[in-house]
Design an enzyme around this catalytic site. Sequence first.
Site, mmCIF file in Angstrom:
data_model
loop_
_atom_site.group_PDB
_atom_site.id
_atom_site.type_symbol
_atom_site.label_atom_id
_atom_site.label_comp_id
_atom_site.label_asym_id
_atom_site.label_seq_id
_atom_site.Cartn_x
_atom_site.Cartn_y
_atom_site.Cartn_z
ATOM 1 N N GLN A 216 -7.961 3.378 -8.607
ATOM 2 C CA GLN A 216 -8.559 4.629 -8.153
ATOM 3 C C GLN A 216 -8.608 5.635 -9.295
ATOM 4 O O GLN A 216 -7.642 5.821 -10.032
ATOM 5 C CB GLN A 216 -7.744 5.196 -6.988
ATOM 6 C CG GLN A 216 -8.449 6.289 -6.219
ATOM 7 C CD GLN A 216 -7.814 6.522 -4.851
ATOM 8 O OE1 GLN A 216 -7.117 5.662 -4.329
ATOM 9 N NE2 GLN A 216 -8.053 7.677 -4.270
ATOM 10 N N SER B 163 -2.570 -0.181 -10.026
ATOM 11 C CA SER B 163 -2.525 0.256 -8.627
ATOM 12 C C SER B 163 -3.521 -0.553 -7.798
ATOM 13 O O SER B 163 -3.358 -1.754 -7.626
ATOM 14 C CB SER B 163 -2.776 1.767 -8.547
ATOM 15 O OG SER B 163 -2.506 2.266 -7.263
ATOM 16 N N LEU B 164 -4.570 0.066 -7.279
ATOM 17 C CA LEU B 164 -5.563 -0.669 -6.493
ATOM 18 C C LEU B 164 -6.083 -1.892 -7.240
ATOM 19 O O LEU B 164 -6.353 -2.935 -6.635
ATOM 20 C CB LEU B 164 -6.732 0.259 -6.137
ATOM 21 C CG LEU B 164 -7.955 -0.425 -5.520
ATOM 22 C CD1 LEU B 164 -7.646 -0.892 -4.111
ATOM 23 C CD2 LEU B 164 -9.159 0.490 -5.551
ATOM 24 N N ARG C 251 -5.214 -0.315 3.419
ATOM 25 C CA ARG C 251 -4.425 0.446 2.449
ATOM 26 C C ARG C 251 -5.038 1.825 2.216
ATOM 27 O O ARG C 251 -4.342 2.842 2.208
ATOM 28 C CB ARG C 251 -4.353 -0.327 1.138
ATOM 29 C CG ARG C 251 -3.525 0.315 0.018
ATOM 30 C CD ARG C 251 -3.608 -0.574 -1.220
ATOM 31 N NE ARG C 251 -2.725 -0.175 -2.297
ATOM 32 C CZ ARG C 251 -3.055 0.602 -3.305
ATOM 33 N NH1 ARG C 251 -4.283 1.130 -3.357
ATOM 34 N NH2 ARG C 251 -2.192 0.895 -4.273
ATOM 35 N N HIS D 41 2.578 6.403 -4.558
ATOM 36 C CA HIS D 41 3.603 5.730 -5.364
ATOM 37 C C HIS D 41 4.896 6.543 -5.430
ATOM 38 O O HIS D 41 5.512 6.688 -6.491
ATOM 39 C CB HIS D 41 3.079 5.447 -6.777
ATOM 40 C CG HIS D 41 1.877 4.557 -6.794
ATOM 41 N ND1 HIS D 41 1.933 3.234 -6.429
ATOM 42 C CD2 HIS D 41 0.574 4.817 -7.102
ATOM 43 C CE1 HIS D 41 0.714 2.709 -6.524
ATOM 44 N NE2 HIS D 41 -0.124 3.649 -6.923
ATOM 45 N N GLN E 137 4.608 -1.502 -3.514
ATOM 46 C CA GLN E 137 3.757 -0.801 -4.487
ATOM 47 C C GLN E 137 3.399 0.610 -4.023
ATOM 48 O O GLN E 137 3.191 1.505 -4.839
ATOM 49 C CB GLN E 137 2.483 -1.616 -4.745
ATOM 50 C CG GLN E 137 1.698 -1.156 -5.970
ATOM 51 C CD GLN E 137 0.217 -1.446 -5.834
ATOM 52 O OE1 GLN E 137 -0.406 -1.045 -4.846
ATOM 53 N NE2 GLN E 137 -0.344 -2.121 -6.811
#
Length: 299
Positions: A10, A88-89, A113, A192, A240
């Site tokens: 992202q 991340s993503l 998510r 996070h 995560q």
Amino acid sequence: MPFAILFPGQGAQFRGMGADVFHRYPGLTRFACDLLGYDLVALCRDDPDGLLSRTEYTQPALYTVNALHTFERTHREDRQADCCLGHSLGEYNALLAAGVFDFETGLRLVQRRGALMAAASGGGMTAVMDTPEERLREILAQDGVEGVDVAGYNTDAQIVVAGPSGVLRDAHAALQRRDVRCVPLRVSAPFHSRYMEPARVAFEEFLRQFTFAEPVVPVIANVTGRPYEKGAIVRTLSEQLVAPVRWTDSIRGLLAHDTPLECEEVGGKSLLRMVDGIRGSSPAPSPTPASPPPARNRT
């Protein structure tokens, strides 16, 4: 020479993304639109009302575009990766590329998510520049700022922190008093970090509905900075959401080998710039294996 493929997360989205691949995969594109319930091509092309920057839209859109670029690499018979990793993503695209799940499963996962993360509110994230973690902790402690989590280790020169809005305002003030540069990120919640625990619980329950294969090539996990352990997909993906992205450790672990590392980024250059920054910094010990994943980092 080891070859790693990197997948952005992202923040890498932009209006017009996917224009080079949507028409080449009309069946998958139509399937994604049907599953998501909206015109993904129009969203990426026109970004009406700024929807593309909203987490619940960003994540499925970016996952899909990254996936189509990955399929394009396979179609061209480009060099196969020795390992995959995503920020991340982007880790979902790394897992897709490594055969852990198929395109549909990955899209369902990132749709859920994104929805869970979008539902979180009341906080944000900030990039802190040129300040080692130890010094950052010291500054916040000196000013009595509590409740800030380290949410990402991007490079030696950039740490990302997360927390409730009021706490972040106090942290910004403490940093600015010491001329430490910090840049608030355009996100809607403290991703996070410990504050995503309700989302983590809900997402773990959702993940348990699926069956996952083991990666056919190593995938480096954000949570540990090390390759996924066998049978750890559900645990690692749910963790995560509340653990920092250990990008620096991930890259250092790959650079620690005797042979030079070659990287390719899908769809951009931002991660490659991070790799260059880490590669050019002073040597540091490679990360130690972590099992179970490390506790979330708090300051």
